[in-house]
Every structure is written in structure tokens, then in C-alpha cells.
Design a protein around this motif. Structure first.
Motif, PDB file in Angstrom:
ATOM      1  N   ALA A 412      -8.710 -19.604  10.772  1.00 25.79           N
ATOM      2  CA  ALA A 412      -7.461 -18.861  10.949  1.00 25.79           C
ATOM      3  C   ALA A 412      -6.767 -18.616   9.616  1.00 25.79           C
ATOM      4  O   ALA A 412      -6.194 -17.543   9.386  1.00 25.79           O
ATOM      5  CB  ALA A 412      -6.526 -19.619  11.899  1.00 25.79           C
ATOM      6  N   THR A 413      -6.827 -19.598   8.719  1.00 28.95           N
ATOM      7  CA  THR A 413      -6.188 -19.426   7.407  1.00 28.95           C
ATOM      8  C   THR A 413      -6.799 -18.273   6.646  1.00 28.95           C
ATOM      9  O   THR A 413      -6.105 -17.479   6.001  1.00 28.95           O
ATOM     10  CB  THR A 413      -6.311 -20.720   6.584  1.00 28.95           C
ATOM     11  OG1 THR A 413      -5.637 -21.783   7.264  1.00 28.95           O
ATOM     12  CG2 THR A 413      -5.684 -20.539   5.205  1.00 28.95           C
ATOM     13  N   ILE A 414      -8.124 -18.153   6.697  1.00 28.24           N
ATOM     14  CA  ILE A 414      -8.819 -17.093   5.968  1.00 28.24           C
ATOM     15  C   ILE A 414      -8.561 -15.731   6.611  1.00 28.24           C
ATOM     16  O   ILE A 414      -8.186 -14.760   5.936  1.00 28.24           O
ATOM     17  CB  ILE A 414     -10.330 -17.369   5.907  1.00 28.24           C
ATOM     18  CG1 ILE A 414     -10.603 -18.622   5.070  1.00 28.24           C
ATOM     19  CG2 ILE A 414     -11.073 -16.172   5.321  1.00 28.24           C
ATOM     20  CD1 ILE A 414     -12.056 -19.062   5.069  1.00 28.24           C
ATOM     21  N   PHE A 415      -8.725 -15.651   7.946  1.00 27.91           N
ATOM     22  CA  PHE A 415      -8.699 -14.349   8.602  1.00 27.91           C
ATOM     23  C   PHE A 415      -7.312 -13.935   9.092  1.00 27.91           C
ATOM     24  O   PHE A 415      -7.121 -12.790   9.496  1.00 27.91           O
ATOM     25  CB  PHE A 415      -9.701 -14.327   9.752  1.00 27.91           C
ATOM     26  CG  PHE A 415     -11.123 -14.295   9.291  1.00 27.91           C
ATOM     27  CD1 PHE A 415     -11.726 -13.093   8.932  1.00 27.91           C
ATOM     28  CD2 PHE A 415     -11.860 -15.460   9.168  1.00 27.91           C
ATOM     29  CE1 PHE A 415     -13.028 -13.060   8.481  1.00 27.91           C
ATOM     30  CE2 PHE A 415     -13.171 -15.438   8.718  1.00 27.91           C
ATOM     31  CZ  PHE A 415     -13.770 -14.221   8.367  1.00 27.91           C
ATOM     32  N   HIS A 416      -6.352 -14.847   9.062  1.00 29.29           N
ATOM     33  CA  HIS A 416      -4.993 -14.451   9.409  1.00 29.29           C
ATOM     34  C   HIS A 416      -4.395 -13.553   8.337  1.00 29.29           C
ATOM     35  O   HIS A 416      -3.422 -12.840   8.580  1.00 29.29           O
ATOM     36  CB  HIS A 416      -4.109 -15.682   9.620  1.00 29.29           C
ATOM     37  CG  HIS A 416      -2.734 -15.346  10.102  1.00 29.29           C
ATOM     38  ND1 HIS A 416      -2.486 -14.800  11.345  1.00 29.29           N
ATOM     39  CD2 HIS A 416      -1.516 -15.449   9.517  1.00 29.29           C
ATOM     40  CE1 HIS A 416      -1.200 -14.593  11.504  1.00 29.29           C
ATOM     41  NE2 HIS A 416      -0.585 -14.969  10.408  1.00 29.29           N
ATOM     42  N   SER A 417      -4.977 -13.568   7.150  1.00 29.63           N
ATOM     43  CA  SER A 417      -4.560 -12.660   6.080  1.00 29.63           C
ATOM     44  C   SER A 417      -5.335 -11.347   6.221  1.00 29.63           C
ATOM     45  O   SER A 417      -6.566 -11.336   6.204  1.00 29.63           O
ATOM     46  CB  SER A 417      -4.843 -13.286   4.708  1.00 29.63           C
ATOM     47  OG  SER A 417      -4.805 -12.299   3.697  1.00 29.63           O
ATOM     48  N   GLY A 418      -4.603 -10.257   6.353  1.00 30.54           N
ATOM     49  CA  GLY A 418      -5.257  -8.961   6.457  1.00 30.54           C
ATOM     50  C   GLY A 418      -6.097  -8.645   5.238  1.00 30.54           C
ATOM     51  O   GLY A 418      -7.184  -8.048   5.343  1.00 30.54           O
TER      52      GLY A 418
END
Length: 490
Positions: A412-418
Motif C-alpha cells: 500500500a505504501t508503494i502503490f498508494h502514491s500515484g
């Protein structure tokens, strides 16, 4: 050998011109004013995202000014193996804003600082072989990344325009939105004026005028500005010691790779504008200065450092090529960083005013990415699908912030950033469709922020000690022209 040749040329190169004290101060201040709005925007965004107090946001602002000043001085004056010794202004990079906002949601400011330090150390270590990696970051990838950065920041501009505090009773009120609209109108009006200098300062001037209007209307409060020190050295790890989370570091490393590509382009661009030699050693020294500055900046509470493209354009517009002018601008930034009162003033600027200016500021970032994508070849390949899929993937966490909430925390940390989502998708699809299958990435050119030029990543990769770019052409150490791949392709 390259450094000996460079040292012997000191005083003869255009960038080594020494102007009068008055000229240095005037032109140096102009560089600071040109990039001021951009350099303070990042700490304002991150400070609000992390829920910091007005006082702490002020410290973030002054830390960014101080770190940017030190980075500028290092880049322009240089140390052995560090600094391109070119007129490049350094400051907090916009590339990592969306990623750092995502990181702050899980680990706060400390996790951001830790991720920046580790990712920058890795960036410093790979600098010697960076030219071999640039083929994975053609304009197709960097254009997608820069466009996504601008798009992911637009919700920030809208949030600011509504008041910047969802718990405030006047959040989203017509008065806040009207103030943002007035600020936007001021930006556009100043941009339309015939004076180039006023146009370049339109965002900064609009923020000042908009804040004045807000003060008259009773919509801003500067009562906290006098509270606190007027002059102070930046505190070391004021926000706590950095924490190190793997997912945050991976996300930040993607940002560092994009930053290295941007800085490479800016160094080559300003070298061509100044009409001076930029060899592989000089390019490497500039990149190492970027990474060293990014490693040190978190100690004072700042973030990744990179060259400001708008200041590269300013060198072209003014024709003032002296690196000492920009070094003077660095001294101005350091001085501002030693004045916490400046940070408190900036932090007191109404969010609605920042929202109006942010629409243009963040939109410009997206427009720069679109301009880069316009240089990509879309004929007989899958590049259009790569762009569409990557940007669409990057918009998922923006359109639906809770999309990944049931995934593992590291994911989530990686992919929560657009920005991270779009970058990873662009890199994977570029490898899949262009490198592994069609191989048509040889037709791509390296991203250049803010300057019209076309230096291909293969040309950077072909640099050897003693080789240099001059006026858009590649020469070997003996001065013989080496045909660019761009020319060979035609």
C-alpha cells in the motif's frame, strides 16, 4: 585529466565570468525570486499532509531554503568530485511530493527523512554507472511520471482552495473559493503582461497580493509570526530521528531515479545555453552533488534536492551565464533559511491563496510532462497504450484513496502514491513492449525539463572521459565531432 583541463580553463569559460558585487546581488536575487514559489510549495504540502503545526511548517520551509542554498553553492562552486560548476539553482524536488505524502500517511515526517537518506545514498553509489541505466527512463517513462506528478497534486490545490483544513467551519465556503479564484486571476493577469520579469514572478506576486487581500478581508492571521526566534541555526533532526521502512525506501528510490534523469538533462541543457563543455566527468560531478545534497538535507528537515528547470530557462532569457551569480543566489537562500520568521510568514499565507496559485503551479508540472510525451514516437508501436495504462494506473489512488487499504502495508505504501504506481507500470511496460519485444526505445530521447532540446540517452551513455557536449554536438577529447545517434537515425 578532465579536472586538470578544466582547472586550466578557469577564467576563460563563460560560466567563470566574474561580475560586480551589485550585479551578483541583483541577478542572484532574481534567481531566488524565480524559484521561491516552487521551493516553499513542497514543505507546505508535506507539512499540511503530516498534520504539523504552523510553527513546524515554518521550520520545514526555512529548512528547505537553507538546504537549497547549500546545495546551490555546492553545485556552482564545487568540491573535488562534487558539483558541475555550472549556473544551476538547486532546491527541493517536486518529483517526490506525491510519494512523500503517501509515506507520511504511514510513518510521518521521520519515515520520509529516512527514505530520502537511504534512497539518495543508493543514488550516489550508482552515479558512476547511471548512463547505462538511463535507457530505462526514456521520455516515454519520464513524461508519464512528470504528467502524473502534476495530476496527483491537483487534489492538493483543490483542498487548499477550499481552506486547507477540513475541520474548519468555513472549509469549502464560497469566500475561500472566491479568494482562490481571485489569486488565480491575478496569476493569469500578471502572466499576460508585457514585462517578462513580472510574468516570471507571477505566482510569487499573486501569492503576495492575494495574501494582502485576505488580510484586508480578515481571512488570515499573522499573530503567530512574532512568536519565536527571529534568527536561528537550523535544528538537527528537529522532527525526530529518521525511521527506515523498506517500502518507503523503494518508493523513494524510484523518485531518485527520475531526479537523476532530470538533473542530467538540466546539466546538459545549461551547458549548451552557456556554450561550455560538459564531459562525462562534469556530468557525474553534478549528479553526485545532487545526491550528496539530498543525503544531507534531511538532517536539517528538508528533502530531495535537484536542479530547478525554470532557472535554467532564466539563464537563457537573461544571458547571464556566470555561476558566481547563482552562487550568490545560494547565499540568499542560506540567509533566508537562518530566519525562522520568514518560515512563519510563509506558513501564515492563507491556504486558499496557495490553492489558486497551485492550480497553475501544479498544472505547469503536468503540462511539462505532456510536452515531453509529445516528443515520443507513437507510430507502429505500443507507446500510446503504455502511456494510457500507466497514467490510468497512477490515477487509481487519486480517484479512490482507499483502493489499496486491504493490501499489505508495504504494498500500500508503494502503490498508494500515484507517482510510484505510474512509474512502476511505465517501466515494466516499456521493458515488455520496447526492450524485450520491439526494441524501438532506441528512437526515444531523454527528458529535458523546461528546455527545448533533444539529447538521447544513448548519447549520454556513449560519453567517455574527455568527451563533451557543445552546442548540441558531441565531441571526443581530441575535439573531433562524434555523430549523435539522433542524426544517424535520420
Amino acid at each position: 585529466m578532465a579536472h586538470k583541463e578544466e582547472d586550466s580553463a578557469v577564467g576563460t569559460r563563460p560560466e567563470d565570468e566574474k561580475l560586480s558585487m551589485g550585479a551578483n546581488l541583483a541577478y542572484g536575487l532574481q534567481h531566488v525570486l524565480t524559484m521561491y514559489g516552487g521551493i516553499v510549495a513542497v514543505p507546505l504540502i508535506l507539512g499540511q499532509a503530516a498534520g504539523l503545526s504552523t510553527s513546524d511548517i515554518g521550520l520545514l520551509v526555512t529548512a528547505s531554503l537553507f538546504a537549497g542554498g547549500l546545495a546551490t553553492i555546492l553545485q556552482t562552486l564545487g568540491l573535488p568530485f562534487f558539483g558541475s560548476r555550472l549556473p544551476l539553482v538547486q532546491g527541493v524536488s517536486f518529483s517526490g511530493v506525491a510519494t512523500m505524502v503517501a509515506i507520511s500517511g504511514n510513518g510521518g515526517i521521520q519515515a520520509i527523512l529516512g527514505a530520502v537518506i537511504v534512497a539518495s545514498v543508493i543514488g550516489l553509489l550508482i552515479t558512476p554507472v547511471f548512463s547505462r541505466i538511463t535507457r530505462f527512463f526514456p521520455p516515454l517513462v519520464t513524461g508519464i511520471v512528470i504528467t502524473t506528478i502534476g495530476l496527483t497534486l491537483m487534489p492538493v490545490a483543490a483542498f487548499w482552495a477550499m481552506g486547507g483544513n477540513s475541520k474548519s467551519p468555513d472549509f469549502g465556503s464560497p469566500a475561500n473559493i472566491q479568494l482562490a479564484a481571485v489569486t488565480l486571476a491575478i496569476v493569469l493577469s500578471l502572466s499576460k503582461l508585457g514585462s517578462a520579469s513580472i510574468s516570471r514572478l507571477s505566482i510569487l506576486l499573486a501569492i503576495v497580493i492575494g495574501t494582502g487581500i485576505a488580510y484586508v478581508a480578515g481571512m488570515t492571521d499573522f499573530s503567530q509570526v512574532p512568536n519565536g526566534q527571529f534568527f536561528a541555526l537550523p535544528a538537527v533532526f528537529h522532527f525526530g530521528y529518521p525511521t527506515f521502512e523498506i517500502a518507503a525506501i523503494v518508493s523513494m528510490f524510484i523518485v531518485i531515479m527520475v531526479t537523476l534523469v532530470e538533473t542530467s538533462a538540466d546539466i546538459l541543457a545549461v551547458g549548451e545555453i552557456v556554450e561550455t563543455k560538459v564531459d562525462s566527468r562534469r556530468l557525474g560531478d553534478g549528479l553526485r552533488a545532487d545526491m550528496l545534497s539530498s543525503i544531507i538535507a534531511p538532517v536539517f528537515g528538508s528533502f530531495t534536492q535537484s536542479a530547478f528547470a525554470q532557472n535554467v530557462g532564466l539563464v537563457a532569457v537573461t544571458g547571464v551565464k556566470s555561476r558566481y551569480v547563482v552562487a550568490t543566489g545560494g547565499l540568499f537562500l542560506v540567509a533566508l533559511g537562518l530566519l525562522p520568521v520568514v518560515g512563519r510568514v510563509v506558513a501564515a499565507v492563507p491556504s486558499s491563496v496557495l490553492g489558486g496559485a497551485g492550480i497553475v503551479l501544479f498544472g505547469t508540472v503536468a503540462a511539462s510532462g505532456i510536452r515531453t510525451l509529445s516528443k515520443v514516437d507513437y507510430n507502429n508501436n505500443m507507446n500510446l497504450v503504455i502511456v494510457a495504462t500507466s497514467i490510468g494506473f497512477g490515477m487509481i489512488p487519486i480517484a479512490s484513496p482507499g483502493f489499496y487499504e486491504h493490501f499489505p502495508a508495504w504494498f500500500a505504501t508503494i502503490f498508494h502514491s500515484g507517482i510510484s504506481s505510474a512509474a512502476l507500470m511505465a517501466i515494466v511496460l516499456n521493458l515488455l513492449f520496447n526492450h524485450i519485444k520491439s526494441g524501438n526505445s532506441d528512437q526515444q530521447s531523454v527528458f529535458v525539463a523546461g528546455v527545448e532540446r533533444s539529447i538521447r540517452y544513448q548519447d549520454i551513455a556513449r560519453l567517455h572521459d574527455g568527451d563533451y557536449f557543445l552546442n548540441g554536438k558531441l565531441y571526443d577529447a581530441a575535439g573531433a565531432e562524434v555523430p549523435l545517434l539522433a542524426a544517424q537515425a535520420h
